[in-house]
Write a protein that holds these residues in place. Structure first.
Motif, PDB file in Angstrom:
ATOM      1  N   THR A  77      23.816  33.503 -38.813  1.00 34.22           N
ATOM      2  CA  THR A  77      23.910  33.477 -37.731  1.00 34.22           C
ATOM      3  C   THR A  77      23.418  32.022 -36.884  1.00 34.22           C
ATOM      4  OG1 THR A  77      23.862  34.972 -35.556  1.00 34.22           O
ATOM      5  CG2 THR A  77      21.813  34.594 -36.902  1.00 34.22           C
ATOM      6  N   ALA A  78      23.979  31.690 -35.705  1.00 37.19           N
ATOM      7  CA  ALA A  78      23.683  30.490 -35.080  1.00 37.19           C
ATOM      8  C   ALA A  78      22.708  31.134 -33.591  1.00 37.19           C
ATOM      9  CB  ALA A  78      24.566  29.517 -35.045  1.00 37.19           C
ATOM     10  N   LYS A  79      21.799  30.706 -33.333  1.00 38.72           N
ATOM     11  CA  LYS A  79      21.139  30.905 -32.152  1.00 38.72           C
ATOM     12  C   LYS A  79      21.110  29.313 -31.298  1.00 38.72           C
ATOM     13  CE  LYS A  79      18.227  33.693 -30.836  1.00 38.72           C
ATOM     14  NZ  LYS A  79      19.267  34.771 -30.251  1.00 38.72           N
ATOM     15  N   TRP A  80      21.629  29.524 -29.890  1.00 38.47           N
ATOM     16  CA  TRP A  80      21.694  28.047 -29.227  1.00 38.47           C
ATOM     17  C   TRP A  80      20.393  28.346 -28.031  1.00 38.47           C
ATOM     18  CZ3 TRP A  80      27.450  27.545 -27.448  1.00 38.47           C
ATOM     19  CH2 TRP A  80      28.314  27.353 -28.657  1.00 38.47           C
ATOM     20  N   TYR A  81      20.122  27.290 -27.938  1.00 42.50           N
ATOM     21  CA  TYR A  81      19.000  26.860 -26.977  1.00 42.50           C
ATOM     22  C   TYR A  81      19.069  25.706 -26.035  1.00 42.50           C
ATOM     23  CZ  TYR A  81      16.468  29.820 -30.072  1.00 42.50           C
ATOM     24  OH  TYR A  81      16.015  30.763 -31.060  1.00 42.50           O
ATOM     25  N   LEU A  82      18.665  25.606 -25.096  1.00 36.50           N
ATOM     26  CA  LEU A  82      18.984  24.585 -24.050  1.00 36.50           C
ATOM     27  C   LEU A  82      17.265  24.188 -24.005  1.00 36.50           C
ATOM     28  CD1 LEU A  82      21.276  23.114 -22.756  1.00 36.50           C
ATOM     29  CD2 LEU A  82      20.667  24.485 -20.519  1.00 36.50           C
ATOM     30  N   ALA A  83      17.133  22.784 -23.753  1.00 35.38           N
ATOM     31  CA  ALA A  83      15.799  22.330 -23.247  1.00 35.38           C
ATOM     32  C   ALA A  83      16.040  21.171 -22.475  1.00 35.38           C
ATOM     33  CB  ALA A  83      15.084  21.821 -24.571  1.00 35.38           C
ATOM     34  N   SER A  84      14.984  20.757 -21.542  1.00 37.50           N
ATOM     35  CA  SER A  84      15.331  19.375 -20.753  1.00 37.50           C
ATOM     36  C   SER A  84      13.809  18.859 -20.655  1.00 37.50           C
ATOM     37  CB  SER A  84      15.619  20.069 -19.351  1.00 37.50           C
ATOM     38  OG  SER A  84      14.553  20.803 -18.950  1.00 37.50           O
ATOM     39  N   SER A  85      14.097  17.436 -20.682  1.00 39.02           N
ATOM     40  CA  SER A  85      13.109  16.556 -20.588  1.00 39.02           C
ATOM     41  C   SER A  85      13.058  16.158 -19.007  1.00 39.02           C
ATOM     42  CB  SER A  85      12.906  15.450 -21.406  1.00 39.02           C
ATOM     43  OG  SER A  85      14.121  14.363 -21.334  1.00 39.02           O
ATOM     44  N   SER A  86      12.286  14.989 -18.686  1.00 42.35           N
ATOM     45  CA  SER A  86      12.389  14.386 -17.436  1.00 42.35           C
ATOM     46  C   SER A  86      13.625  13.745 -17.064  1.00 42.35           C
ATOM     47  CB  SER A  86      11.216  13.502 -16.961  1.00 42.35           C
ATOM     48  OG  SER A  86      11.307  12.535 -18.229  1.00 42.35           O
ATOM     49  N   GLU A  87      14.227  13.385 -18.065  1.00 45.80           N
ATOM     50  CA  GLU A  87      15.702  12.516 -18.164  1.00 45.80           C
ATOM     51  C   GLU A  87      16.734  13.380 -18.658  1.00 45.80           C
ATOM     52  OE1 GLU A  87      14.544   8.923 -19.700  1.00 45.80           O
ATOM     53  OE2 GLU A  87      13.377   8.253 -17.886  1.00 45.80           O
ATOM     54  N   ASP A  88      16.518  14.075 -19.765  1.00 47.97           N
ATOM     55  CA  ASP A  88      17.779  14.569 -20.636  1.00 47.97           C
ATOM     56  C   ASP A  88      17.957  15.805 -20.844  1.00 47.97           C
ATOM     57  OD1 ASP A  88      18.711  11.796 -21.432  1.00 47.97           O
ATOM     58  OD2 ASP A  88      16.776  11.607 -22.632  1.00 47.97           O
ATOM     59  N   LEU A  89      18.935  16.358 -21.314  1.00 46.44           N
ATOM     60  CA  LEU A  89      19.063  17.908 -21.421  1.00 46.44           C
ATOM     61  C   LEU A  89      19.692  17.910 -23.068  1.00 46.44           C
ATOM     62  CD1 LEU A  89      19.430  20.307 -19.808  1.00 46.44           C
ATOM     63  CD2 LEU A  89      21.891  20.053 -19.639  1.00 46.44           C
ATOM     64  N   PHE A  90      18.940  18.690 -23.724  1.00 45.51           N
ATOM     65  CA  PHE A  90      19.196  18.972 -25.142  1.00 45.51           C
ATOM     66  C   PHE A  90      19.911  20.411 -25.531  1.00 45.51           C
ATOM     67  CE2 PHE A  90      15.706  15.982 -24.511  1.00 45.51           C
ATOM     68  CZ  PHE A  90      16.005  14.907 -25.489  1.00 45.51           C
ATOM     69  N   PHE A  91      20.738  20.308 -26.455  1.00 47.58           N
ATOM     70  CA  PHE A  91      21.483  21.399 -26.896  1.00 47.58           C
ATOM     71  C   PHE A  91      20.764  21.686 -28.367  1.00 47.58           C
ATOM     72  CE2 PHE A  91      25.294  22.641 -29.230  1.00 47.58           C
ATOM     73  CZ  PHE A  91      24.982  24.214 -29.339  1.00 47.58           C
ATOM     74  N   VAL A  92      20.378  22.818 -28.550  1.00 53.69           N
ATOM     75  CA  VAL A  92      19.650  23.241 -30.084  1.00 53.69           C
ATOM     76  C   VAL A  92      20.125  24.187 -30.804  1.00 53.69           C
ATOM     77  CG1 VAL A  92      17.217  23.451 -30.915  1.00 53.69           C
ATOM     78  CG2 VAL A  92      17.184  22.314 -28.769  1.00 53.69           C
ATOM     79  N   VAL A  93      20.511  23.937 -31.852  1.00 53.06           N
ATOM     80  CA  VAL A  93      21.309  24.975 -32.746  1.00 53.06           C
ATOM     81  C   VAL A  93      20.279  25.419 -33.893  1.00 53.06           C
ATOM     82  CG1 VAL A  93      23.318  25.780 -33.963  1.00 53.06           C
ATOM     83  CG2 VAL A  93      23.306  24.009 -32.175  1.00 53.06           C
ATOM     84  N   ARG A  94      20.009  26.793 -33.978  1.00 58.12           N
ATOM     85  CA  ARG A  94      19.048  27.443 -34.981  1.00 58.12           C
ATOM     86  C   ARG A  94      20.069  28.201 -36.085  1.00 58.12           C
ATOM     87  NH1 ARG A  94      13.982  31.106 -33.337  1.00 58.12           N
ATOM     88  NH2 ARG A  94      13.454  31.814 -35.364  1.00 58.12           N
ATOM     89  N   TYR A  95      19.890  28.070 -37.322  1.00 53.75           N
ATOM     90  CA  TYR A  95      20.751  28.615 -38.383  1.00 53.75           C
ATOM     91  C   TYR A  95      19.781  29.579 -39.071  1.00 53.75           C
ATOM     92  CZ  TYR A  95      24.390  25.108 -37.216  1.00 53.75           C
ATOM     93  OH  TYR A  95      25.229  24.277 -36.714  1.00 53.75           O
ATOM     94  N   ILE A  96      20.189  30.887 -38.990  1.00 52.49           N
ATOM     95  CA  ILE A  96      19.294  32.102 -39.573  1.00 52.49           C
ATOM     96  C   ILE A  96      20.197  32.596 -40.521  1.00 52.49           C
ATOM     97  CG2 ILE A  96      18.108  34.020 -38.961  1.00 52.49           C
ATOM     98  CD1 ILE A  96      17.944  33.180 -36.217  1.00 52.49           C
TER      99      ILE A  96
END
Length: 379
Positions: free
Chosen positions: A228-247
C-alpha cells in the motif's frame, strides 16, 4: 532503556511519544539525546486517541471522543467543539455500554457505535496553523471521515462548532499549513489551497500537475496486491514536497513481502505473524513554473518527520543527533493498526535517502503500541 520524570524545560526536541506495554504511563524519546523520560502532563491519557501534533501541541480525542488541545510543556488544555458539531453530524446520543447513537445529516436512519470505533474514524488527522501559546488567531484543521472519504473542517478559538471546507477534490490524503495557507493533498497528486486569513475560507487555488513518471514506474515494482502507498505533504519556507511511503502488507521475518494466503502453513494451525512494514520512500518537489513534481534525490542537511503529525522538515545543524538526508517515520496505518494482538503502532524507523536503507532510531523490541507513537516537533 530506563525512563524517569524530568522538567519540561529540559526537553530536547524532536520527541517521540510512545507507550510501553508493561507500563501504564506514556514516555518520550529524545532523538537528539537518545534518552527516554516521562512528563506529568500526558499521564492518564492512554484512553485518549492522538489525532495530530503541531507546534509542540497535541490534538486528542478524550474518553468521550470530544477533541481538545494539549501543550506538553505548560500543561495547558483547550477544549475544542464537540463531536456533535462536525459538519456531517446532526446529533449524538450516549447509549449503554460506552456507546453512542449518531444521526447523520441527510440520512433517515441513525447508527450506533462503540467509543473505540468513534475514536478511530471521527478525526483522521488534525493540524494547527500556528502556536496557540504565541498566537490567539490560530486555526485547527482536521480531516474527518465521511463514507470512507476524508473531508476537511476547521475551527477557531471561541467557535461553537466545526466549519466544513467545500473543496474541489473528492477526498484528501494529507494537510499542512504554510504561512497561514492550508495546503491539502489529493488525487493526481494535486494540491488545493485555502487562505486561512479569510473568516470563511474558500478554495483559493488548485495546483494540478502531471503524475511523476517515476511514481508510475515504481508502482510496477510495488504492486497494489502486495503493498500500500501512503501520501504526505510537507512544506519548507520555499518549497512544497510530495512524499510517498510504500508499505509491505505482510512482511515475513526475513524481510520478504508475501501474500496474506502465504501466512498459512501446513505445520501449524496458526498463521505466521507477518506485520506490515515500510520498505521505501520517494520524495518529489513541486515546480510551479513547469507544473511538475520533480524527483528529489537528496534532502541534503534536512531531516523529514512524518506520521500522524504535521509533517516537519528540520535543519539537522540545529538538532544535533538527527540524521541528515533522512526520513523519520512512525506508524499511521490506521486501517490495520488494531487488526492483530501481536502488532500495531510498530512500523517506525529512519529511512536513509542516500542508500534506501531503514534502521531503528531507538532500542525497543516491542511490536504492539497503544496508543501508537507520535512525533512532537519544535515550535
Amino acid at each position: 532503556m530506563e525512563s524517569s520524570y524530568i522538567s519540561s524545560f529540559n526537553m530536547k526536541f524532536p520527541l517521540l511519544m510512545f507507550s510501553k506495554q508493561e507500563e501504564t504511563n506514556i514516555s518520550f524519546f529524545s532523538v537528539t539525546e537518545k534518552s527516554v523520560f516521562q512528563l506529568n502532563a500526558v499521564q492518564n491519557l492512554k484512553d485518549c486517541r492522538f489525532v495530530g501534533s503541531a507546534h509542540g501541541w497535541l490534538v486528542l480525542l478524550n474518553n468521550k471522543s470530544d477533541p481538545f488541545l494539549l501543550d506538553i510543556i505548560s500543561e495547558t488544555r483547550f477544549q475544542l467543539p464537540g463531536k456533535q458539531t462536525f459538519p456531517h453530524i446532526q446529533g449524538v446520543r450516549e447509549i449503554e455500554n460506552e456507546g453512542f447513537e449518531i444521526q447523520y445529516k441527510g440520512e433517515k436512519d441513525s447508527a450506533c457505535y462503540s467509543l473505540k470505533t468513534i475514536q478511530e474514524w471521527l478525526m483522521v488527522k488534525a493540524v494547527l496553523s500556528g502556536n496557540p501559546s504565541c498566537n490567539g488567531n490560530y486555526v485547527v484543521i482536521t480531516m474527518y471521515d465521511l463514507h470512507c472519504k476524508s473531508k476537511l473542517a476547521l475551527c477557531r478559538p471561541g467557535d461553537n462548532g466545526w466549519t466544513g471546507l467545500c473543496g474541489e477534490l473528492d477526498s484528501y490524503d494529507d494537510i499542512v499549513c504554510h504561512e497561514n495557507l492550508l495546503c491539502a493533498l489529493g488525487c493526481g497528486p494535486s494540491v488545493e489551497i485555502w487562505d486561512l486569513n479569510e473568516s470563511s475560507p474558500r478554495s483559493k487555488m488548485m495546483i494540478q500537475v502531471d503524475c511523476p513518471r517515476k511514481f508510475t514506474e515504481v508502482h510496477k515494482i510495488y504492486p497494489r496486491d502486495l503493498y500500500t502507498a501512503k501520501w504526505y505533504l510537507a512544506s519548507s519556507s520555499e518549497d512544497l514536497f510530495f512524499v510517498v511511503r510504500y508499505i509491505g502488507e505482510f512482511v515475513r521475518y526475513d524481510g520478504e513481502v508475501i501474500y496474506e494466503g502465504d501466512t498459512l502453513t501446513h505445520n501449524t494451525s496458526q498463521p505466521l505473524v507477518c506485520p506490515y512494514k515500510t520498505v521505501r520512500f520517494d520524495v518529489y518537489k513541486l515546480d510551479c513554473k513547469q507544473k511538475k513534481w520533480l524527483e528529489v534525490e537528496s534532502l541534503n542537511d534536512i531531516a523529514l518527520f512524518v506520521g500522524g503529525n504535521h509533517s516537519a522538515l528540520l535543519q539537522v545543524k540545529e538538532y544535533p543527533g538527527c540524521k541528515a538526508n533522512a526520513i523519520y517515520f512512525t506508524d499511521d496505518y490506521w486501517d490495520r493498526m488494531d487488526e492483530d494482538i501481536y502488532y500495531g503502532g510498530h512500523d517506525m524507523g529512519v529511512f536513509n535517502m542516500r542508500d534506501g536503507s531503514i534502521e531503528p532510531f531507538f532500542d525497543c523490541d516491542q511490536e504492539r503500541f497503544e496508543p501508537p507513537p507520535f512525533w512532537i516537533v519544535p515550535k
